[in-house]
Motif scaffolding. Structure first.
Motif, mmCIF file in Angstrom:
data_model
loop_
_atom_site.group_PDB
_atom_site.id
_atom_site.type_symbol
_atom_site.label_atom_id
_atom_site.label_comp_id
_atom_site.label_asym_id
_atom_site.label_seq_id
_atom_site.Cartn_x
_atom_site.Cartn_y
_atom_site.Cartn_z
ATOM 1 N N GLU A 1 -3.756 8.808 -1.362
ATOM 2 C CA GLU A 1 -2.993 9.638 -0.437
ATOM 3 C C GLU A 1 -2.815 8.940 0.916
ATOM 4 O O GLU A 1 -1.796 9.113 1.580
ATOM 5 N N LYS A 2 -3.823 8.172 1.315
ATOM 6 C CA LYS A 2 -3.787 7.474 2.596
ATOM 7 C C LYS A 2 -4.727 6.278 2.530
ATOM 8 O O LYS A 2 -5.819 6.368 1.946
ATOM 9 N N VAL A 3 -4.328 5.161 3.118
ATOM 10 C CA VAL A 3 -5.171 3.966 3.181
ATOM 11 C C VAL A 3 -4.991 3.345 4.574
ATOM 12 O O VAL A 3 -3.866 3.166 5.045
ATOM 13 N N VAL A 4 -6.092 3.019 5.226
ATOM 14 C CA VAL A 4 -6.032 2.375 6.541
ATOM 15 C C VAL A 4 -6.022 0.855 6.357
ATOM 16 O O VAL A 4 -6.914 0.301 5.709
ATOM 17 N N ILE A 5 -5.015 0.213 6.899
ATOM 18 C CA ILE A 5 -4.906 -1.241 6.833
ATOM 19 C C ILE A 5 -4.992 -1.798 8.254
ATOM 20 O O ILE A 5 -4.296 -1.324 9.163
ATOM 21 N N VAL B 1 0.837 -1.205 0.000
ATOM 22 C CA VAL B 1 0.000 0.000 0.000
ATOM 23 C C VAL B 1 0.870 1.251 0.000
ATOM 24 O O VAL B 1 0.554 2.239 -0.686
ATOM 25 N N THR B 2 1.973 1.226 0.742
ATOM 26 C CA THR B 2 2.898 2.363 0.731
ATOM 27 C C THR B 2 3.427 2.624 -0.674
ATOM 28 O O THR B 2 3.525 3.773 -1.130
ATOM 29 N N PRO C 1 -11.749 9.311 6.800
ATOM 30 C CA PRO C 1 -10.367 8.982 6.402
ATOM 31 C C PRO C 1 -9.573 8.299 7.507
ATOM 32 O O PRO C 1 -8.575 7.637 7.224
ATOM 33 N N ALA C 2 -10.012 8.450 8.770
ATOM 34 C CA ALA C 2 -9.313 7.793 9.873
ATOM 35 C C ALA C 2 -9.491 6.282 9.847
ATOM 36 O O ALA C 2 -8.695 5.548 10.439
ATOM 37 N N LEU C 3 -10.538 5.793 9.164
ATOM 38 C CA LEU C 3 -10.815 4.348 9.120
ATOM 39 C C LEU C 3 -10.775 3.774 7.719
ATOM 40 O O LEU C 3 -10.645 2.564 7.545
ATOM 41 N N GLY C 4 -10.900 4.627 6.696
ATOM 42 C CA GLY C 4 -10.860 4.174 5.315
ATOM 43 C C GLY C 4 -9.628 4.685 4.604
ATOM 44 O O GLY C 4 -8.656 3.975 4.424
ATOM 45 N N GLY C 5 -9.667 5.955 4.227
ATOM 46 C CA GLY C 5 -8.519 6.544 3.555
ATOM 47 C C GLY C 5 -8.938 7.698 2.667
ATOM 48 O O GLY C 5 -10.073 8.155 2.718
ATOM 49 N N GLY D 1 -4.152 1.082 11.217
ATOM 50 C CA GLY D 1 -3.516 2.391 11.199
ATOM 51 C C GLY D 1 -3.484 2.957 9.804
ATOM 52 O O GLY D 1 -3.595 2.231 8.801
ATOM 53 N N GLY D 2 -3.318 4.270 9.732
ATOM 54 C CA GLY D 2 -3.298 4.947 8.445
ATOM 55 C C GLY D 2 -1.936 4.842 7.777
ATOM 56 O O GLY D 2 -0.919 5.212 8.348
ATOM 57 N N ILE D 3 -1.918 4.336 6.550
ATOM 58 C CA ILE D 3 -0.685 4.184 5.778
ATOM 59 C C ILE D 3 -0.555 5.373 4.830
ATOM 60 O O ILE D 3 -1.495 5.692 4.094
ATOM 61 N N VAL D 4 0.599 6.026 4.880
ATOM 62 C CA VAL D 4 0.890 7.152 3.992
ATOM 63 C C VAL D 4 2.220 6.893 3.299
ATOM 64 O O VAL D 4 2.800 5.803 3.432
ATOM 65 N N ALA D 5 2.736 7.895 2.575
ATOM 66 C CA ALA D 5 3.880 7.671 1.688
ATOM 67 C C ALA D 5 5.138 7.220 2.418
ATOM 68 O O ALA D 5 5.944 6.468 1.863
ATOM 69 N N ASP D 6 5.338 7.663 3.674
ATOM 70 C CA ASP D 6 6.570 7.304 4.376
ATOM 71 C C ASP D 6 6.347 6.275 5.485
ATOM 72 O O ASP D 6 7.142 6.163 6.419
ATOM 73 N N SER D 7 5.269 5.508 5.388
ATOM 74 C CA SER D 7 4.992 4.477 6.394
ATOM 75 C C SER D 7 6.019 3.348 6.325
ATOM 76 O O SER D 7 6.496 2.976 5.242
#
Length: 461
Positions: free
Chosen positions: A214-218, A204-205, A369-373, A429-435
């Protein structure tokens, strides 16, 4: 008690039929422990109970039995189905001015498009109940109502039997000894597809860095196995006792209990005014007050967490601008500190436009976005392809509304599905570009802790 007389109808009660009548009656009650009342219903309603307590402890609800059940298996229309059915049922209500408004309690699944064979098989995409007997403790005052939804010509007799049943349950709750049970004995803790989770975070990252989202919660899950079957009241007692700052909830269905202690309000409507909470971005609590302040300051200054939080603020603000007037949103988040974790928090409120009910707002807000993305549709597709887990009611809306249009829904995180001698716990947790997968994995353990501790499990890390 003859259960037929409590009007337990199942999910297909034809409330469109004008013969259906909805009766309620409220009496004042003395001091009653809500969990003692919950436990008083164990012998007759062991699969038909719910529990709710809001975060500031001004409202507690307990429901025993089913006056009726409203359910939907539809994907696109489930919010509308429950809203329409509830409005029709409310129109059939017969009550006196002194009687409290009957309550509808339940929840929705996180994603009805992503259903696989899992522990959630008994839960439809929407499941709500009107209790036969409801306890309400509001601002320190305890009241008990009986509710009857019936087409029978013998409604008077049915209602008299409900009065007898109410009195029996009150007596049990007030007089019989309520034994607080010790925490369960955990035999094993099994991480479900840990390597799959770590790979999903990495994949996902990469997708985010490629510009797909931009963001995905896994999320992921762990399974606790116990030495013996765990009573529902045991789980509710310990989670409520240990997570004082949170919403507490429990919903029973077919021998299972979905319960938890969530810090996150999705939506509240009180006398026509709506309230929500943007909760995203987190860090652990410190081992001392000084360390706690340092960690809180670090969270407030952290770019990744502030960015994640702003996604939620932007989305909830847009919903409030669409459905409310006189909207108020602080420009800077503050800290929400609960026992095991601290979050970034921004409150939002506004005046609800006429014709908008709580289910309209729940539908518009879920998933945040805190639970989905972000964007929502893209992130949900990625979750379906990468997560490989049926979230069920985890991270989904759970709560109540009443016949006056008031109500409150929370986001069902810090939660578990208790099933006899085992329990499934969920965290994400929320996955973003630098996760970093290992860091995200460690963060899930922080989020597992509240339920893990309540169920007697040892903390990890």
């Amino acid at each position: 008690m003859n259960r037929k007389l409590t009007a337990t109808r199942g999910p297909r009660l034809n409330i469109e039929d004008n013969k259906v009548r909805f009766f309620t009656e409220t009496i004042d009650a003395g001091r009653i422990s809500p969990l003692a009342f919950f436990e008083a219903g164990d012998s007759s309603y062991s699969h038909e109970r719910f529990y709710w307590q809001n975060a500031d402890k001004t409202l507690t609800l307990v429901g025993l039995g089913h006056a009726t059940v409203l359910a939907s298996d539809r994907v696109e229309k489930r919010f509308e189905d429950i809203s329409n059915a509830w409005q029709t049922l409310c129109a059939a209500l017969i009550k006196e001015e002194k009687d409290l408004d009957p309550v509808l309690f339940g929840g929705f699944s996180f994603d009805p498009n992503h259903v696989k064979e899992s522990e959630w098989a008994a839960f439809p995409s929407a499941h709500f109940v009107v209790p036969s007997i409801q306890l309400i403790i509001k601002n320190g005052k305890t009241s008990i109502s009986i509710n009857l939804v019936t087409e029978s010509e013998y409604a008077v007799e049915e209602f008299d039997r409900l009065r007898d049943e109410r009195d029996r349950l009150i007596h049990i709750a007030q007089v019989e000894e309520f034994n607080v049970l010790s925490k369960p004995e955990v035999v094993s803790v099994v991480e479900i597809e840990k390597e799959r989770y770590l790979k999903a975070v990495g994949d996902v990252t990469e997708k985010i860095n490629n510009g797909e989202a931009e963001k995905v919660v896994i999320a992921r899950s762990v399974k606790l196995q116990f030495a013996d079957e765990v009573p529902a009241v045991t789980a509710l007692h310990h989670i409520s006792n240990e997570q004082q700052e949170s919403y507490h909830f429990g919903l029973q269905k077919e021998g299972q209990l979905f319960f938890g202690a969530t810090p996150e309000r999705l939506i509240e409507i009180s006398n026509g005014r709506a309230y929500s909470a943007c909760v995203a971005g987190s860090i652990r609590r410190g081992k001392s007050a000084a360390e706690d302040r340092e960690l809180g300051d670090e969270l407030l200054e952290d770019r990744k967490n502030r960015e994640e939080h702003q996604y939620v603020v932007n989305m909830i603000s847009q919903v409030f601008e669409a459905y409310c007037t006189d909207v108020s949103i602080p420009k800077v988040p503050k800290l929400m500190k609960i026992r095991d974790i601290q979050h970034l928090f921004t409150p939002v409120e506004g005046e609800v436009e006429q014709g908008t009910d709580i289910f309209s707002l729940v539908q518009a807000l879920h998933p945040t976005p805190a639970l989905g993305g972000v964007p929502t549709n893209v992130s949900m597709d990625i979750i379906r392809s990468e997560e490989n887990m049926d979230r069920g009611y985890y991270a989904a809306p759970i709560g109540w509304t009443d016949t006056a249009g008031n109500g409150e829904f929370a986001v069902a995180i810090r939660s578990a599905l208790l099933d006899g001698e085992c329990a499934y716990l969920y965290a994400g947790g929320g996955i973003v570009a630098d996760s970093v997968p290992e860091e995200e994995y460690d963060e899930t353990w922080v989020k597992f802790r509240p339920v893990m501790r309540a169920l007697g499990g040892k903390l990890h890390g």
